[in-house]
Design a protein around this motif. Structure first.
Motif, PDB file in Angstrom:
ATOM      1  N   LYS A 215       0.223  -0.942  -0.196  1.00  0.00           N
ATOM      2  CA  LYS A 215      -0.184   0.321   0.136  1.00  0.00           C
ATOM      3  C   LYS A 215       0.751   1.315  -0.266  1.00  0.00           C
ATOM      4  O   LYS A 215       0.748   2.552  -0.776  1.00  0.00           O
ATOM      5  CB  LYS A 215      -1.072   0.088   1.076  1.00  0.00           C
ATOM      6  CG  LYS A 215      -1.710   1.074   1.550  1.00  0.00           C
ATOM      7  CD  LYS A 215      -2.447   0.868   2.526  1.00  0.00           C
ATOM      8  CE  LYS A 215      -3.620   2.228   2.594  1.00  0.00           C
ATOM      9  NZ  LYS A 215      -4.313   2.581   3.717  1.00  0.00           N
ATOM     10  N   LYS A 216       1.870   1.559   0.653  1.00  0.00           N
ATOM     11  CA  LYS A 216       2.844   2.805   0.913  1.00  0.00           C
ATOM     12  C   LYS A 216       3.481   2.606  -0.392  1.00  0.00           C
ATOM     13  O   LYS A 216       3.881   4.063  -0.913  1.00  0.00           O
ATOM     14  CB  LYS A 216       3.764   2.503   1.872  1.00  0.00           C
ATOM     15  CG  LYS A 216       4.501   3.434   2.062  1.00  0.00           C
ATOM     16  CD  LYS A 216       5.545   3.269   3.238  1.00  0.00           C
ATOM     17  CE  LYS A 216       5.805   4.185   3.498  1.00  0.00           C
ATOM     18  NZ  LYS A 216       7.214   3.598   4.474  1.00  0.00           N
ATOM     19  N   LEU A 217       3.681   1.797  -1.130  1.00  0.00           N
ATOM     20  CA  LEU A 217       4.155   1.695  -2.249  1.00  0.00           C
ATOM     21  C   LEU A 217       3.071   2.251  -3.876  1.00  0.00           C
ATOM     22  O   LEU A 217       3.758   3.422  -4.193  1.00  0.00           O
ATOM     23  CB  LEU A 217       5.068   0.294  -2.657  1.00  0.00           C
ATOM     24  CG  LEU A 217       5.701  -0.099  -4.465  1.00  0.00           C
ATOM     25  CD1 LEU A 217       6.844   1.214  -4.402  1.00  0.00           C
ATOM     26  CD2 LEU A 217       5.593  -1.424  -4.422  1.00  0.00           C
ATOM     27  N   GLY A 218       2.469   1.759  -3.116  1.00  0.00           N
ATOM     28  CA  GLY A 218       1.390   2.407  -3.951  1.00  0.00           C
ATOM     29  C   GLY A 218       1.146   4.004  -3.943  1.00  0.00           C
ATOM     30  O   GLY A 218       0.974   4.421  -4.816  1.00  0.00           O
ATOM     31  N   ALA A 222       2.113   7.007  -6.651  1.00  0.00           N
ATOM     32  CA  ALA A 222       1.169   8.080  -6.843  1.00  0.00           C
ATOM     33  C   ALA A 222       2.386   9.698  -6.926  1.00  0.00           C
ATOM     34  O   ALA A 222       1.930  10.583  -6.783  1.00  0.00           O
ATOM     35  CB  ALA A 222      -0.164   8.078  -5.877  1.00  0.00           C
ATOM     36  N   ARG A 223       2.843   9.383  -5.682  1.00  0.00           N
ATOM     37  CA  ARG A 223       3.007  11.360  -4.739  1.00  0.00           C
ATOM     38  C   ARG A 223       4.405  11.438  -6.085  1.00  0.00           C
ATOM     39  O   ARG A 223       5.130  12.630  -6.015  1.00  0.00           O
ATOM     40  CB  ARG A 223       3.179  10.572  -3.531  1.00  0.00           C
ATOM     41  CG  ARG A 223       2.049  11.110  -2.523  1.00  0.00           C
ATOM     42  CD  ARG A 223       2.311  10.909  -1.356  1.00  0.00           C
ATOM     43  NE  ARG A 223       3.728  10.546  -0.706  1.00  0.00           N
ATOM     44  CZ  ARG A 223       3.241   9.741   0.109  1.00  0.00           C
ATOM     45  NH1 ARG A 223       1.471   9.784  -0.275  1.00  0.00           N
ATOM     46  NH2 ARG A 223       4.016   8.790   0.899  1.00  0.00           N
ATOM     47  N   SER A 224       5.436  10.442  -5.700  1.00  0.00           N
ATOM     48  CA  SER A 224       6.496  10.843  -6.466  1.00  0.00           C
ATOM     49  C   SER A 224       7.202   9.886  -8.563  1.00  0.00           C
ATOM     50  O   SER A 224       6.491   8.994  -8.565  1.00  0.00           O
ATOM     51  CB  SER A 224       7.396  10.030  -6.116  1.00  0.00           C
ATOM     52  OG  SER A 224       8.778   9.839  -6.240  1.00  0.00           O
ATOM     53  N   PRO A 225       6.901  11.617  -8.626  1.00  0.00           N
ATOM     54  CA  PRO A 225       7.790  10.733 -10.270  1.00  0.00           C
ATOM     55  C   PRO A 225       8.492  10.335 -10.346  1.00  0.00           C
ATOM     56  O   PRO A 225       9.061  10.140 -11.251  1.00  0.00           O
ATOM     57  CB  PRO A 225       7.193  12.525 -10.809  1.00  0.00           C
ATOM     58  CG  PRO A 225       7.869  13.704  -9.187  1.00  0.00           C
ATOM     59  CD  PRO A 225       7.371  13.052  -7.403  1.00  0.00           C
ATOM     60  N   LEU A 229       6.721   3.793 -13.873  1.00  0.00           N
ATOM     61  CA  LEU A 229       6.190   2.629 -13.950  1.00  0.00           C
ATOM     62  C   LEU A 229       6.839   0.867 -14.089  1.00  0.00           C
ATOM     63  O   LEU A 229       6.082   0.034 -12.814  1.00  0.00           O
ATOM     64  CB  LEU A 229       5.121   2.903 -14.822  1.00  0.00           C
ATOM     65  CG  LEU A 229       3.806   1.527 -15.523  1.00  0.00           C
ATOM     66  CD1 LEU A 229       3.035   2.119 -14.103  1.00  0.00           C
ATOM     67  CD2 LEU A 229       3.139   2.339 -15.734  1.00  0.00           C
ATOM     68  N   SER A 230       7.707   1.321 -14.331  1.00  0.00           N
ATOM     69  CA  SER A 230       7.949   0.149 -14.581  1.00  0.00           C
ATOM     70  C   SER A 230       9.100  -0.943 -13.193  1.00  0.00           C
ATOM     71  O   SER A 230       8.269  -1.916 -12.527  1.00  0.00           O
ATOM     72  CB  SER A 230       9.769  -0.447 -15.774  1.00  0.00           C
ATOM     73  OG  SER A 230      10.371   0.810 -15.549  1.00  0.00           O
ATOM     74  N   ALA A 231       9.369  -0.024 -12.580  1.00  0.00           N
ATOM     75  CA  ALA A 231       9.842   0.422 -11.393  1.00  0.00           C
ATOM     76  C   ALA A 231       8.748  -0.796  -9.761  1.00  0.00           C
ATOM     77  O   ALA A 231       9.198  -1.497  -9.443  1.00  0.00           O
ATOM     78  CB  ALA A 231      10.857   1.412 -10.846  1.00  0.00           C
ATOM     79  N   PHE A 232       7.486   0.368 -10.159  1.00  0.00           N
ATOM     80  CA  PHE A 232       6.436   0.216  -9.192  1.00  0.00           C
ATOM     81  C   PHE A 232       6.286  -1.505  -9.478  1.00  0.00           C
ATOM     82  O   PHE A 232       5.807  -1.802  -8.890  1.00  0.00           O
ATOM     83  CB  PHE A 232       5.350   0.953  -9.403  1.00  0.00           C
ATOM     84  CG  PHE A 232       4.376   0.931  -9.207  1.00  0.00           C
ATOM     85  CD1 PHE A 232       4.250   0.935  -7.435  1.00  0.00           C
ATOM     86  CD2 PHE A 232       3.080   0.665 -10.444  1.00  0.00           C
ATOM     87  CE1 PHE A 232       3.018   0.601  -7.442  1.00  0.00           C
ATOM     88  CE2 PHE A 232       1.969   0.410  -9.420  1.00  0.00           C
ATOM     89  CZ  PHE A 232       1.527   0.334  -8.293  1.00  0.00           C
TER      90      PHE A 232
END
Length: 337
Positions: A215-218, A222-225, A229-232
């Motif tokens: 959840k924290k990762l998501g 959402a907050r950090s540019p 996307l691939s790392a997420f």
């Protein structure tokens, strides 16, 4: 109870658009009669996950596409589809078409009889490749187990080893009951059960912690540019796999809560009439692993130590409470017609 994929609430009134889009695409693919397995392979490759955070499986997607709420419908007491007044992720006509082409919903389809299988999932593996064993009826209709073949949902299995369920289960049960009857083992049952349940609790704690991290990762994405996307997706995938594996292992170990504690005068009689959950709990408590090897000859009805290897669970008893189960020998041969 988990929420329905595509909705934010249990009343099916608020659509979650991030899930509605892939659901519509899945429905579109199904309308083109693409198989559920092919659709879930695509969904998993795209990084879509179920509401529990796990990968999509054909049966899960089939049940989702068979839920009337995704088309703003509900079934009345007579089984008729009625407009619920709720939002529609797909159109009612699309839903009815998908339901019509699903074999399970065919008026002429008869559900196969449900048969009980003794060996808990996750306990048995293939002696050739180490792949997971699962229930698989033979072509004749008799109960059986086999190494699950290599598929996207179950990678790694060779699919080459099969065994008759009746012979296999009888062999394992005879050895487990014999071991359980030993005085030095029976006195340790309660302690061993508590140890296994404690291990399951630790796994549940890891699952909870990993879900919080997910959840924290998501939120961080959402907050950090700076987080691509691939790392997420890679990090989210690793966490989802850990959650799935630990949750599955916890469920497996938690079966031991059904093990009876205290004197059981006639273990053989108890085993014969015990609920399936209790038997599976005993197997989980006593055995670490059961490996099945190929038969010596095609059509062989012999099950012995060369065919089935039992690895006994090692307990950690106090020095004044006896010893853990010892390794068995080859055991007896079970001859069948």
């Amino acid at each position: 109870m988990p929420r329905l994929y595509g909705f934010d609430d249990m009343a099916y009134q608020r659509v979650r658009e991030s899930e509605a889009a892939p659901l519509r695409q899945a429905a579109s693919r199904r309308l083109q009669q693409q198989t559920y397995e092919a659709i879930t392979t695509w969904m998993n490759a795209e990084g879509y996950r179920t509401t529990r955070g796990g990968p999509w499986r054909p049966s899960v997607l089939a049940n989702l596409l068979d839920h009337p709420a995704i088309a703003g419908l509900f079934e009345d007491a007579n089984g008729n589809l009625v407009d619920s007044g709720g939002p529609r992720i797909i159109q009612p006509e699309e839903f009815k078409t998908i339901r019509a082409i699903r074999p399970l919903n065919s008026p002429t389809h008869r559900r196969a009889d449900q048969r009980e299988y003794l060996m808990p999932g996750g306990l048995t593996d293939c002696g050739l490749c180490g792949g997971m064993f699962g229930s698989s009826p033979a072509n004749s209709g008799s109960r059986g187990y086999r190494c699950l073949p290599n598929r996207p949902q179950h990678p790694g299995g060779c699919g080459k080893v099969r065994i008759n369920a009746d012979l296999f289960e009888t062999y394992v049960a005879e050895h487990v009951v014999a071991e359980l009857a030993k005085p030095e083992v029976s006195v340790l049952i309660a302690q061993a059960r508590d140890e296994v349940l404690a291990e399951a609790s630790e796994l549940r704690a890891r699952v909870k912690a990993d879900k919080a991290r997910q959840k924290k990762l998501g939120e961080s994405y959402a907050r950090s540019p700076e987080l691509s996307l691939s790392a997420f997706r890679a990090a989210d995938k690793r966490l989802a796999e850990q959650i799935r594996e630990n949750a599955a292992q916890a469920r497996f170990l938690e079966q031991v809560r059904h093990v009876p504690v205290g004197d059981v005068p006639d273990l053989v009689r108890w085993w014969r009439h015990a609920p399936l959950a209790s038997k599976q709990g005993v197997l989980t408590l006593m055995l670490e692993r059961v490996s099945v090897y190929p038969a010596a000859a095609r059509g062989s009805r012999t099950v012995d130590g060369d065919r089935v290897a039992l690895t006994w669970r090692k307990w950690n008893p106090s020095s004044d409470k006896g010893t853990a189960p010892s390794a068995q020998g080859d055991g007896d041969r079970l001859e069948g017609a």
